[in-house]
Motif scaffolding. Structure first.
Motif, PDB file in Angstrom:
ATOM      1  N   SER A   1      16.777  75.059 -35.452  1.00 13.28           N
ATOM      2  CA  SER A   1      17.382  73.791 -35.505  1.00 13.28           C
ATOM      3  C   SER A   1      17.371  72.976 -36.555  1.00 13.28           C
TER       4      SER A   1
ATOM      5  N   HIS B   1      23.112  68.466 -42.982  1.00 11.90           N
ATOM      6  CA  HIS B   1      22.838  67.420 -43.909  1.00 11.90           C
ATOM      7  C   HIS B   1      23.244  67.555 -45.325  1.00 11.90           C
TER       8      HIS B   1
ATOM      9  N   HIS C   1      22.747  66.868 -33.486  1.00 10.22           N
ATOM     10  CA  HIS C   1      21.786  65.949 -33.696  1.00 10.22           C
ATOM     11  C   HIS C   1      21.981  65.273 -34.918  1.00 10.22           C
ATOM     12  N   GLU C   2      22.294  66.221 -36.005  1.00 15.48           N
ATOM     13  CA  GLU C   2      22.692  65.596 -37.475  1.00 15.48           C
ATOM     14  C   GLU C   2      23.764  64.672 -37.441  1.00 15.48           C
TER      15      GLU C   2
ATOM     16  N   PRO D   1      15.066  64.222 -37.309  1.00 17.12           N
ATOM     17  CA  PRO D   1      14.244  65.476 -36.681  1.00 17.12           C
ATOM     18  C   PRO D   1      12.877  64.814 -36.041  1.00 17.12           C
TER      19      PRO D   1
ATOM     20  N   TYR E   1      20.015  71.647 -38.997  1.00 13.67           N
ATOM     21  CA  TYR E   1      19.767  70.047 -39.453  1.00 13.67           C
ATOM     22  C   TYR E   1      19.780  70.059 -40.707  1.00 13.67           C
TER      23      TYR E   1
ATOM     24  N   TYR F   1      13.533  64.498 -32.302  1.00 14.39           N
ATOM     25  CA  TYR F   1      13.547  66.039 -31.622  1.00 14.39           C
ATOM     26  C   TYR F   1      12.200  66.706 -31.605  1.00 14.39           C
TER      27      TYR F   1
ATOM     28  N   GLY G   1      20.955  71.611 -33.559  1.00 16.22           N
ATOM     29  CA  GLY G   1      20.669  70.762 -34.915  1.00 16.22           C
ATOM     30  C   GLY G   1      21.753  70.164 -35.387  1.00 16.22           C
TER      31      GLY G   1
END
Lengths: 131, 143, 327
Positions: C163, C171, C109-110, C116, C167, C119, C106
């Protein structure tokens, strides 16, 4: 007579005191009595109270300070509060507390120059002279 | 979701009995220490210490005895201090007026309760004349 | 992502043994599921690479997701990682170390700005691919196939929850940092002279900002031992009762410290608002022009701005007083 554990110093015609610790209500009352008695005995014309050590000031103590200022004024002495911390000022203002009968200064030095008292020849008056 | 019976090690509650004046100072010191542990800034710390002082003194002055519960809230990103002030004293008769400020029960300026409300992030009061008062306060750590 | 960063996220998510057990219970993941998953390891190693290939057909076939993979080398590396990642789903237990490992997903990815939706969408494709293979593999035992699919579903949803939580936490952390940066920018206290500070307030003043202005101003005054604090509100979008009230509180707090406050930039509109709303401005010194406020402030500390020609006059006067020095 009971005395408060807070020492009061005298320089010329100014009484100087510093509130250092957590105050119990009982101490607060004694402190006020002490100050007024000392003003009477010494004929002090001004009173400087340093509160820089306090990280919080509740309305009880704040009220004691303003009433002391008022009483001192009746006895012919002006009161200056010095060294108030930013967080204390913000808290008092948020609570809506007025600081009447009191002048304020940033530091002890400023407070003393406000009452026309340059720092020189300071003597510690331990308050031991007879009643 | 956690059931009420489970207390994670990070959320600690502590009760301080108010039976004499010195207990107000104990409560204040406990709250100061908790604010430091949680990393409160000086402004938020001063606010919550002042609230403790005001409301614990109210217990002592009006009810004679009672309890202050200090709860350390540490839910990940959200940190704060929860306080409860509980007494079985006379209660507050004219609550709306007292909360507005300017009405004192004890001869002062009457800013203790209204001021505490203004300093708090969350403030709940439950009072019944003759039965007692229960005040809950939360101060969050600024993000 | 460094180890202490992972621990920080474990902390933010409150991920301890209790949390882990609580989640496993809610996702209804039992020892039977772990037995199923562990038992599927051979099956998984047989098909995972092929599944990953198919998965990347989807990812690289979509114009928006394609942009996250700049070159063939990256694609190859990510595919290898992806294969490893999927293989780890087939395990006999989940412990905190495993969660730590999964938190990265997570987080990464962020950080690369992958929303998301991609994902989750990719995971949907994976679930479909693996289900198809399972049904195919166990077509003689549809009951077993069904059980296996259930277990896989459970662990995938469990993973997705971890995740997504990371995330969000990552954030929130980014937003917080931005907010702090903006806060610092929004209260720039300027030293005009020894012991004279100036804060130009620009934009909208809400309760939060007003509080922050008060705190900054008070801290700076004590830090600089300033005698005068000028607050210029010419740039404030709207001055209503609330804003006026906040400003007056701030000036009161400034006086509590033993300093003076001067409010400048009072426009005709603001003056009208203040009077019409009956706001009590007490003894606060106010001016329209910042320049006048600065002059007032200097006066307060015993200084003055002298016009240059006046300086010349003074110089001349001085020289006339001391004719001996004249050349």
């Amino acid at each position: 007579m009971n005395r408060s554990p807070i020492p009061i110093l005298k320089i010329k015609s100014t009484l100087i005191t510093s509130v250092q610790t957590e105050l119990q209500d009982e101490t607060v009352d004694l402190f006020q009595q002490d100050i007024l008695t000392r003003i009477e005995k010494t004929g002090a014309r001004s009173l400087v109270i340093d509160i820089s050590a306090l990280d919080a000031l509740d309305t009880y103590v704040a009220r004691m300070l303003t009433s002391t200022g008022k009483m001192a004024k009746l006895m012919g002495a002006r009161t200056v509060i010095v060294g108030m911390r930013p967080e204390v000022a913000a808290t008092l203002v948020r609570m809506g507390f007025p600081l009447s009968y009191l002048e304020t200064a940033l530091s002890l030095e400023e407070g003393l120059s406000l009452v026309n008292q340059p720092i020189e020849g300071f003597s510690v008056d331990d308050g031991q002279q007879g009643d | 979701m956690r059931d009420a019976g489970h207390d994670s090690s990070q959320d600690a509650k502590e009760s301080i009995r108010i039976v004499e004046e010195a207990d107000i100072i104990t409560a204040r010191q406990r709250v100061r220490a908790t604010a430091q542990e949680l990393g409160f800034d000086s402004f938020a710390a001063s606010a919550i210490i002042t609230i403790t002082s005001e409301l614990a003194r109210n217990i002592w002055v009006y009810a004679g005895r009672g309890e202050v519960v200090v709860e350390r809230i540490d839910k990940g990103a959200r940190k704060g201090i929860g306080l409860q002030f509980i007494d079985q004293g006379p209660g507050i008769v004219d609550l709306p007026k007292v909360l507005k400020g300017g009405l004192s029960r004890g001869g002062g300026l009457g800013l203790g309760l209204s001021g505490s409300k203004r300093l708090a992030d969350e403030f709940d009061i439950d009072t019944q004349p003759g039965k007692g008062t229960h005040i809950s306060v939360v101060k969050w750590k600024a993000r | 992502m460094r180890r202490d960063e992972i621990d920080q996220y474990m902390d933010i998510l409150n991920f301890d043994e209790y949390e882990l057990r609580s989640r496993l219970e809610f996702f209804e993941i039992t020892d039977d599921d772990f037995r199923c998953l562990a038992g599927l390891r051979d099956f998984a190693s047989k098909y995972t690479e092929e599944i990953v290939e198919k998965l990347y057909e989807l990812i690289l076939g979509h114009p928006e997701t394609r942009t996250f993979f700049p070159d063939a080398e990256t694609v190859e590396r990510v595919k290898r990682k992806q294969t490893e990642y999927f293989m780890k789903l087939f395990r006999e237990n989940i412990d905190l170390d495993y969660i730590r490992d999964r938190l990265r997903i997570g987080f990464v990815h962020e950080k690369i700005g992958m929303p998301p939706k991609w994902y989750l969408g990719a995971y949907r494709r994976y679930l479909q691919l693996i289900t198809d293979r399972l049904i195919e593999e166990y077509r003689d035992r549809p009951d077993l196939a069904e059980q296996y699919v259930r277990s896989i579903e459970k662990i995938i949803f469990f993973e997705m929850a971890v995740s997504i939580d990371t995330y969000i936490a990552a954030h929130v952390e980014t937003v917080t940092r931005h907010k702090e940066a903006i806060r610092e920018l929004s209260t720039p206290v300027i030293k005009v002279h020894d012991r004279v500070l100036l804060l130009p307030v620009i934009g909208t003043v809400d309760t939060h900002r007003a509080q922050q202005i008060m705190e900054t101003v008070l801290l700076e005054i004590v830090e600089e031992q300033a005698k005068v604090m000028i607050i210029d509100i010419a740039g404030v979008a709207v001055v209503d009762t609330r804003v006026a009230d906040h400003l007056i509180r701030t000036t009161k707090a400034i006086r509590f410290l033993g300093a003076e406050a001067i409010l400048t930039g009072i426009s005709p509109n603001v003056a009208r608002t203040v009077v019409q709303l009956g706001v009590d401005i007490g003894e606060i010194q106010t001016t329209n022009r910042l320049a006048d406020g600065i002059e007032l402030a200097l006066h307060e500390i015993g200084k003055a701005i002298t016009p240059k020609n006046q300086e010349k006059h003074l110089e001349k006067a001085r020289q006339q007083e001391r004719p001996g020095e004249k050349r």
